[in-house]
Design a protein around this motif. Structure first.
Motif, PDB file in Angstrom:
ATOM      1  N   GLU A 476       6.221  12.934 -10.414  1.00 59.17           N
ATOM      2  CA  GLU A 476       7.339  13.355  -9.568  1.00 59.17           C
ATOM      3  C   GLU A 476       7.558  12.302  -8.488  1.00 59.17           C
ATOM      4  O   GLU A 476       6.666  11.486  -8.226  1.00 59.17           O
ATOM      5  N   GLU A 477       8.718  12.341  -7.869  1.00 61.79           N
ATOM      6  CA  GLU A 477       9.016  11.386  -6.798  1.00 61.79           C
ATOM      7  C   GLU A 477       8.076  11.626  -5.631  1.00 61.79           C
ATOM      8  O   GLU A 477       7.751  12.756  -5.291  1.00 61.79           O
ATOM      9  N   GLU A 478       7.664  10.533  -5.013  1.00 60.03           N
ATOM     10  CA  GLU A 478       6.778  10.570  -3.847  1.00 60.03           C
ATOM     11  C   GLU A 478       5.478  11.324  -4.126  1.00 60.03           C
ATOM     12  O   GLU A 478       4.954  12.024  -3.259  1.00 60.03           O
ATOM     13  N   TYR A 479       4.976  11.193  -5.354  1.00 60.30           N
ATOM     14  CA  TYR A 479       3.676  11.785  -5.649  1.00 60.30           C
ATOM     15  C   TYR A 479       2.660  11.170  -4.690  1.00 60.30           C
ATOM     16  O   TYR A 479       2.609   9.956  -4.522  1.00 60.30           O
ATOM     17  N   PRO A 480       1.817  12.007  -4.046  1.00 58.03           N
ATOM     18  CA  PRO A 480       0.915  11.477  -3.003  1.00 58.03           C
ATOM     19  C   PRO A 480      -0.329  10.793  -3.585  1.00 58.03           C
ATOM     20  O   PRO A 480      -1.453  11.272  -3.405  1.00 58.03           O
ATOM     21  N   SER A 481      -0.124   9.672  -4.245  1.00 55.47           N
ATOM     22  CA  SER A 481      -1.265   8.928  -4.811  1.00 55.47           C
ATOM     23  C   SER A 481      -2.152   8.397  -3.693  1.00 55.47           C
ATOM     24  O   SER A 481      -1.666   7.882  -2.690  1.00 55.47           O
ATOM     25  N   ARG A 482      -3.442   8.506  -3.925  1.00 55.43           N
ATOM     26  CA  ARG A 482      -4.369   8.007  -2.911  1.00 55.43           C
ATOM     27  C   ARG A 482      -4.736   6.545  -3.122  1.00 55.43           C
ATOM     28  O   ARG A 482      -5.245   5.898  -2.232  1.00 55.43           O
ATOM     29  N   ARG A 483      -4.548   6.050  -4.326  1.00 55.58           N
ATOM     30  CA  ARG A 483      -4.899   4.660  -4.622  1.00 55.58           C
ATOM     31  C   ARG A 483      -3.764   4.018  -5.398  1.00 55.58           C
ATOM     32  O   ARG A 483      -3.098   4.684  -6.174  1.00 55.58           O
ATOM     33  N   GLY A 484      -3.583   2.723  -5.180  1.00 53.53           N
ATOM     34  CA  GLY A 484      -2.589   1.989  -5.961  1.00 53.53           C
ATOM     35  C   GLY A 484      -1.682   1.151  -5.090  1.00 53.53           C
ATOM     36  O   GLY A 484      -1.499  -0.034  -5.349  1.00 53.53           O
ATOM     37  N   GLU A 485      -1.090   1.760  -4.046  1.00 50.94           N
ATOM     38  CA  GLU A 485      -0.198   0.987  -3.181  1.00 50.94           C
ATOM     39  C   GLU A 485      -1.018  -0.021  -2.373  1.00 50.94           C
ATOM     40  O   GLU A 485      -2.080   0.308  -1.841  1.00 50.94           O
ATOM     41  N   PRO A 486      -0.528  -1.255  -2.271  1.00 49.54           N
ATOM     42  CA  PRO A 486      -1.306  -2.296  -1.588  1.00 49.54           C
ATOM     43  C   PRO A 486      -1.738  -1.925  -0.175  1.00 49.54           C
ATOM     44  O   PRO A 486      -2.859  -2.213   0.241  1.00 49.54           O
TER      45      PRO A 486
END
Lengths: 785, 180
Positions: A476-486
């Protein structure tokens, strides 16, 4: 600054819109950071090619298992007997075999226990007291009852902690196979108190157990071309390195238990009721999720106490391990899920305590995972994919995974109870979806791409966490991933002490950040900012395809990514995987050079305008009203009193005319080009080289974005100066506007500098601060007790 | 310089109980690390305008904080922004995130200004009284009672990013401020 014409001629050598101005003296850091990996990688062979592909002489061993196991529900104990057929497919003769006895890690004298350093007792974790007591009372370790040859003769064997060496009666030549059997028993650990990778959970209210059984049978250690026997002791972090093979497993449990396991159930008619069998068969014909065992039936089953046993038989082909779960508390849902052109039976097993969360999200998460992962790797190769709820926080096995998140006891969970306007942390829902994506995703890495976990945790956890991020973002949009974004890795990257990603699994410092988050982020940066999605996705998929059901090493991964993309990434592997530096680039200095056209009608007014821009000095301001001597005595005036230094004279025209006659037409055109020459100096404070994504803002309000490749640092990795030639005035330059490089300090990223506001200050400046909500009970939720 | 261990803490031992505790610890370390560990926190710390208060923005894993509060209070706690939970959080911070001054004074968080609770990153905002003329040691043992592999990082905003402090169960106290 106004450039003299000779300066202009030098600059005109740059035929592009911008160029690099080399420093007068270049420190050697550039060549070092861009040196080829060479000696850091294994020498290519015909087994593992320089391209990163398996070679014509590639080999790997194979082990087939026939196992009979009984689950003792009264004593929480495993009693097993296995027959292993070991295929020596190596070109070598073997005199002995090594097996793994992972349960011996729970012995009080295991290396894992003895090698840990002491904590600070002043801050002893009181919350771990239950763990302490449970472990101190647990009779752990595996009891090997017998090791016999196919003919029934006892085989000499030696137990070295978590490893078992079996002496072969005759050396096992290349191409031969050896059949032997092992009988064993061990107690099952309480996984609710110890956080083990397998174990049991006891439900006091209905006096039932739920078992998640893993690392439960003596397993063949891997014998490889690069390592020989992978028989490093199991210390707790370095997971498992195993051989692929076929498993035929008979699991005997109380007759009222439901069993989930690696592989395909071979005797459903013997172990399922008619109703369950009918639903099970119907689920295999539909992509619509349905219950095989309903919540009501599972609840009713909790009260059952049978003395009769049943044996569930499973077969799994081309797997490296086998795990199972068993309980009379299990609800069971199932559906078919597509993976490319194949269809997979996706199933979830969970107690009523996991509802309503699990029936809504578990099986859909499985289906979503194999759909997305298949697009980036290969079609899911197994017939089933299972998620089980129990005491294990998150752990992966072929076709089956154990996942812990549950709703609160009243059945609520975050993201349901919260008011729409109150964005909050929705722990259970996203926690569950993420862990299932991760654990089911492990089917690709390392269950099929069978990397050496004991040696390199990142090869499965890092690659899997990278694909987990992609899969979460596709949920889904803006899924609150904890890892991945720099930007999420920055805090770790600047911390100390650290170890490189290329560190043995048992020696890693800050394990989760090092082996999961950093490689996942590195691959995301590689995909989004360095290679681009097309090149990266092709190469990554090629790596997965090449090493499907084979055992790659790091060099195979590094080489394949370059081989399939034509991008030299040695600098990237060196910095991100072999180093501990971080990204921090500062936009340090900007200088403007404009062309001196020598045209007096242009230059003289420009010079006057520049002078007029200067504010009068304080002395000039304060003397403005004072009468000077020359004003009092006009006779003192002469030519120089009246002359205007900015007026154009015939001599100026003559000089210009002389210049014009000496220039070629091309040079004249360049001279008339109305260009600004900006030099921008970038300092590499963090040390880790990076591309330079830039946003340039012009005086007319227009914005230009461009990316300078990391190779700009190849001669001087500490500081570079970049030339920008433009017809417009630049009013701002910003490095990394999309936070795509993991830059550690955004405060030095822009010219002119952008003041950095602390997170605390930002919170205080919010329009709707939390303290205001405290007065309005409608905005609260009472704690659930 | 920042990063020195706080000297007095190392001397606080109870020799008579060492053997028993050591035995218990051996049992604890048999517990494997969580298969997929992620036990960290991060704090941004800066001086407030008054020069005598530190402002802290602290990121925690909400489920770990919830577990810690549950253990501490003895009953299930759900991490929501209510006065009751704020009281629990502030009390927990007082035990695990505090300053020790050069003169031996312990300085606890005095106000929980607010909380931003989200799954991927939950932030707590609070203040600590801090005498700037003294050397100040930060004790950050947050959530080390939940998991023995917990590591906490703190970034003093007056220092370079590379000068982040790293707190571990073996070293939960570090020099934060040199003093004027």
């Amino acid at each position: 600054m106004r450039l003299k014409f000779i300066d202009f001629l030098v600059l005109s050598l740059f035929t592009l819109a911008s160029g690099t101005v080399a420093a007068a003296t270049s420190p050697a850091t550039g060549p070092e950071k861009f040196a080829q990996l060479e000696y850091l990688l294994d020498t290519p062979t015909e087994t593992r090619l320089a391209s990163g592909a398996p070679g014509p002489t590639y080999w790997q061993q194979r082990a087939d298992y026939r196992i009979d196991v009984t689950l003792d529900d009264r004593g929480q104990r495993i009693l097993g007997s296995e027959t292993i057929t070991y295929y020596n497919q190596s070109p070598h003769t073997l005199r002995y075999l090594w097996l793994q006895l992972d349960q011996n890690r729970f012995r009080p004298d295991s290396d894992d226990m003895l090698s840990r350093t002491a904590p600070d007792f002043a801050h002893f974790p009181y919350g771990s007291l239950a763990n302490l007591l449970t472990r101190s009372e647990f009779d752990g370790g595996v009891d090997i009852k017998a090791v016999r040859s196919e003919g029934g003769d006892a085989l000499e064997h030696t137990i070295n902690k978590t490893m078992l060496r079996v002496e072969l009666p005759q050396p096992l030549a290349a191409g031969e196979q050896f059949v032997f059997s092992v009988d064993w028993e061990h107690n099952i650990i309480d996984a609710t108190e110890t956080g083990a990778r397998g174990g049991y959970e006891y439900f006091e209210e209905d006096e039932n157990y739920l078992y998640e059984i893993a690392q439960w049978y003596p397993r063949m250690a891997a014998y490889t071309d690069y390592q020989g026997w992978q028989n490093k002791q199991f210390l707790g972090n370095g997971e498992f390195t195993l051989e692929l093979g076929t498993f035929d497993v008979a699991i005997t449990v109380p007759a009222d238990h439901i069993v989930a396991a690696t592989g395909v159930l071979q005797n459903p008619k013997e172990v399922l009721s008619k109703k369950q069998l009918s639903r099970y068969e119907a689920a295999q014909e539909s992509t619509e999720q349905r219950f095989v065992v309903t919540p009501e039936e599972a609840k009713k089953n909790e009260g059952s106490r049978t003395s009769v046993a049943k044996t569930w038989r499973f077969r799994a082909e081309n797997v490296r391990d086998f795990a199972f779960a068993s309980s009379r508390k299990f609800i069971w849902d199932a559906r078919m899920a597509p993976s490319g052109s194949r269809e997979v039976l996706a199933m979830s097993f969970y107690p009523n305590e996991a509802e309503p969360l699990w029936s809504q999200y578990s099986t859909p998460s499985i289906a979503h995972t194999i759909d997305v992962y298949s697009r980036y790797t290969f079609e899911y190769p197994y017939p089933t994919a299972i998620s089980v709820n129990g005491p294990v926080g998150g752990m992966e096995y072929p076709m089956i995974s154990f996942n812990k998140p549950r709703p609160y006891k009243d059945g609520t969970y975050w993201d349901v109870r919260q008011k729409p306007e109150d964005k909050t942390w929705e722990r259970s829902k996203y926690g569950l979806i993420s862990v299932i994506i991760h654990e089911v995703g492990h089917n690709y890495f390392p269950m099929v791409v069978n990397s050496d976990e004991r040696q390199w945790t990142w090869m499965d956890e890092g690659l899997n966490t990278f694909l987990q991020f992609i899969t979460e973002q596709a949920w889904e949009e803006e899924y609150p991933s904890r890892r991945g974004e720099p930007e999420k890795i920055v805090e770790y990257m600047i911390s100390a002490p650290q170890t490189p990603i290329m560190t043995n699994s048992e020696s890693i410092y800050q394990f989760g950040n090092n082996a999961y988050a950093k490689p996942a982020t590195a691959l995301n940066i590689l995909r989004e900012s360095i290679m681009g999605r097309d090149l990266f996705d092709y190469a990554f998929q090629e790596y997965a395809r090449r090493w499907k059901f084979k055992r790659p090493t790091p060099a195979d991964f590094f080489r394949t990514m370059e081989d399939a993309s034509a991008v030299d990434l040695d600098w990237f592997w060196r910095g991100w995987f072999y180093g501990t530096e971080y990204v921090d680039v500062a936009v340090d200095n900007i200088a403007l050079y404009q062309l001196d056209t020598r045209d007096p009608d242009v230059e003289k007014p420009w010079q006057k305008a520049e002078k007029d821009k200067l504010e009068p000095t304080l002395s000039e301001q304060r003397n403005a009203d004072a009468e000077t001597l020359v004003q009092r005595y006009p006779k003192l005036r002469d030519f120089y009193t009246e002359s205007d230094e900015f007026s154009v004279t015939p001599w100026d025209y003559a000089q210009f005319e002389q210049l014009q006659q000496s220039l070629t037409d091309r040079e004249k055109a360049l001279l008339n080009a109305d260009k600004n020459f900006y030099t921008v100096t970038f300092s590499n404070i963090g040390g880790l080289v990076t591309p330079l994504p830039l946003r340039i803002t012009y005086a007319d309000g227009k914005v230009e974005e461009l990316q300078i490749p990391a190779e700009i640092w190849r001669r001087n990795a500490e500081q570079v100066t970049k030339l920008f030639i433009t017809g417009k005035e630049i009013t701002g330059i910003e490095f990394d506007p999309y936070r795509s490089t993991a830059d550690a300090d955004a405060a030095n990223n822009a010219w002119p500098r952008k003041p950095k506001t602390s997170r605390f200050q930002l919170f205080k400046e919010k329009e709707d601060p939390n303290p205001m909500r405290r007065g309005n009970k409608e905005q609260w939720e009472q704690p659930i007790l | 310089m920042i990063g020195d261990a706080f000297p007095p803490a190392a001397s606080r031992q109870r020799a008579g109980r060492t053997a028993l505790i050591w035995g218990l610890w051996l049992a604890l370390v048999a517990v494997p690390a969580w298969p997929h560990p992620w036990h960290t926190s991060f704090a941004e710390i800066d001086w407030a305008a008054d020069g005598a208060t530190l402002e802290v923005a602290l990121r925690v894993l909400p489920e770990d904080l919830e577990t810690a509060l549950t253990w501490r209070s003895g009953e299930a706690v759900v991490l929501v922004d209510t006065p009751e939970v704020r009281t629990l959080v502030l009390a927990y911070l007082a035990e695990h995130f505090f300053l020790r001054s050069e003169s031996g004074q312990t300085l606890h968080p005095d106000e929980l200004v607010g909380m931003d609770l989200a799954y991927d990153a939950s932030w707590l905002y609070f203040t600590l009284p801090a005498p700037p003329e003294q050397r100040l040691y930060l004790h950050d043992s947050l959530l080390m009672d939940v998991d023995s592999s917990q590591t906490n990082r703190a970034q003093p905003l007056w220092a370079a990013p590379a000068d982040t402090l790293l707190f571990t169960p073996a070293q939960p106290e570090l020099l934060l401020w040199q003093g004027h």
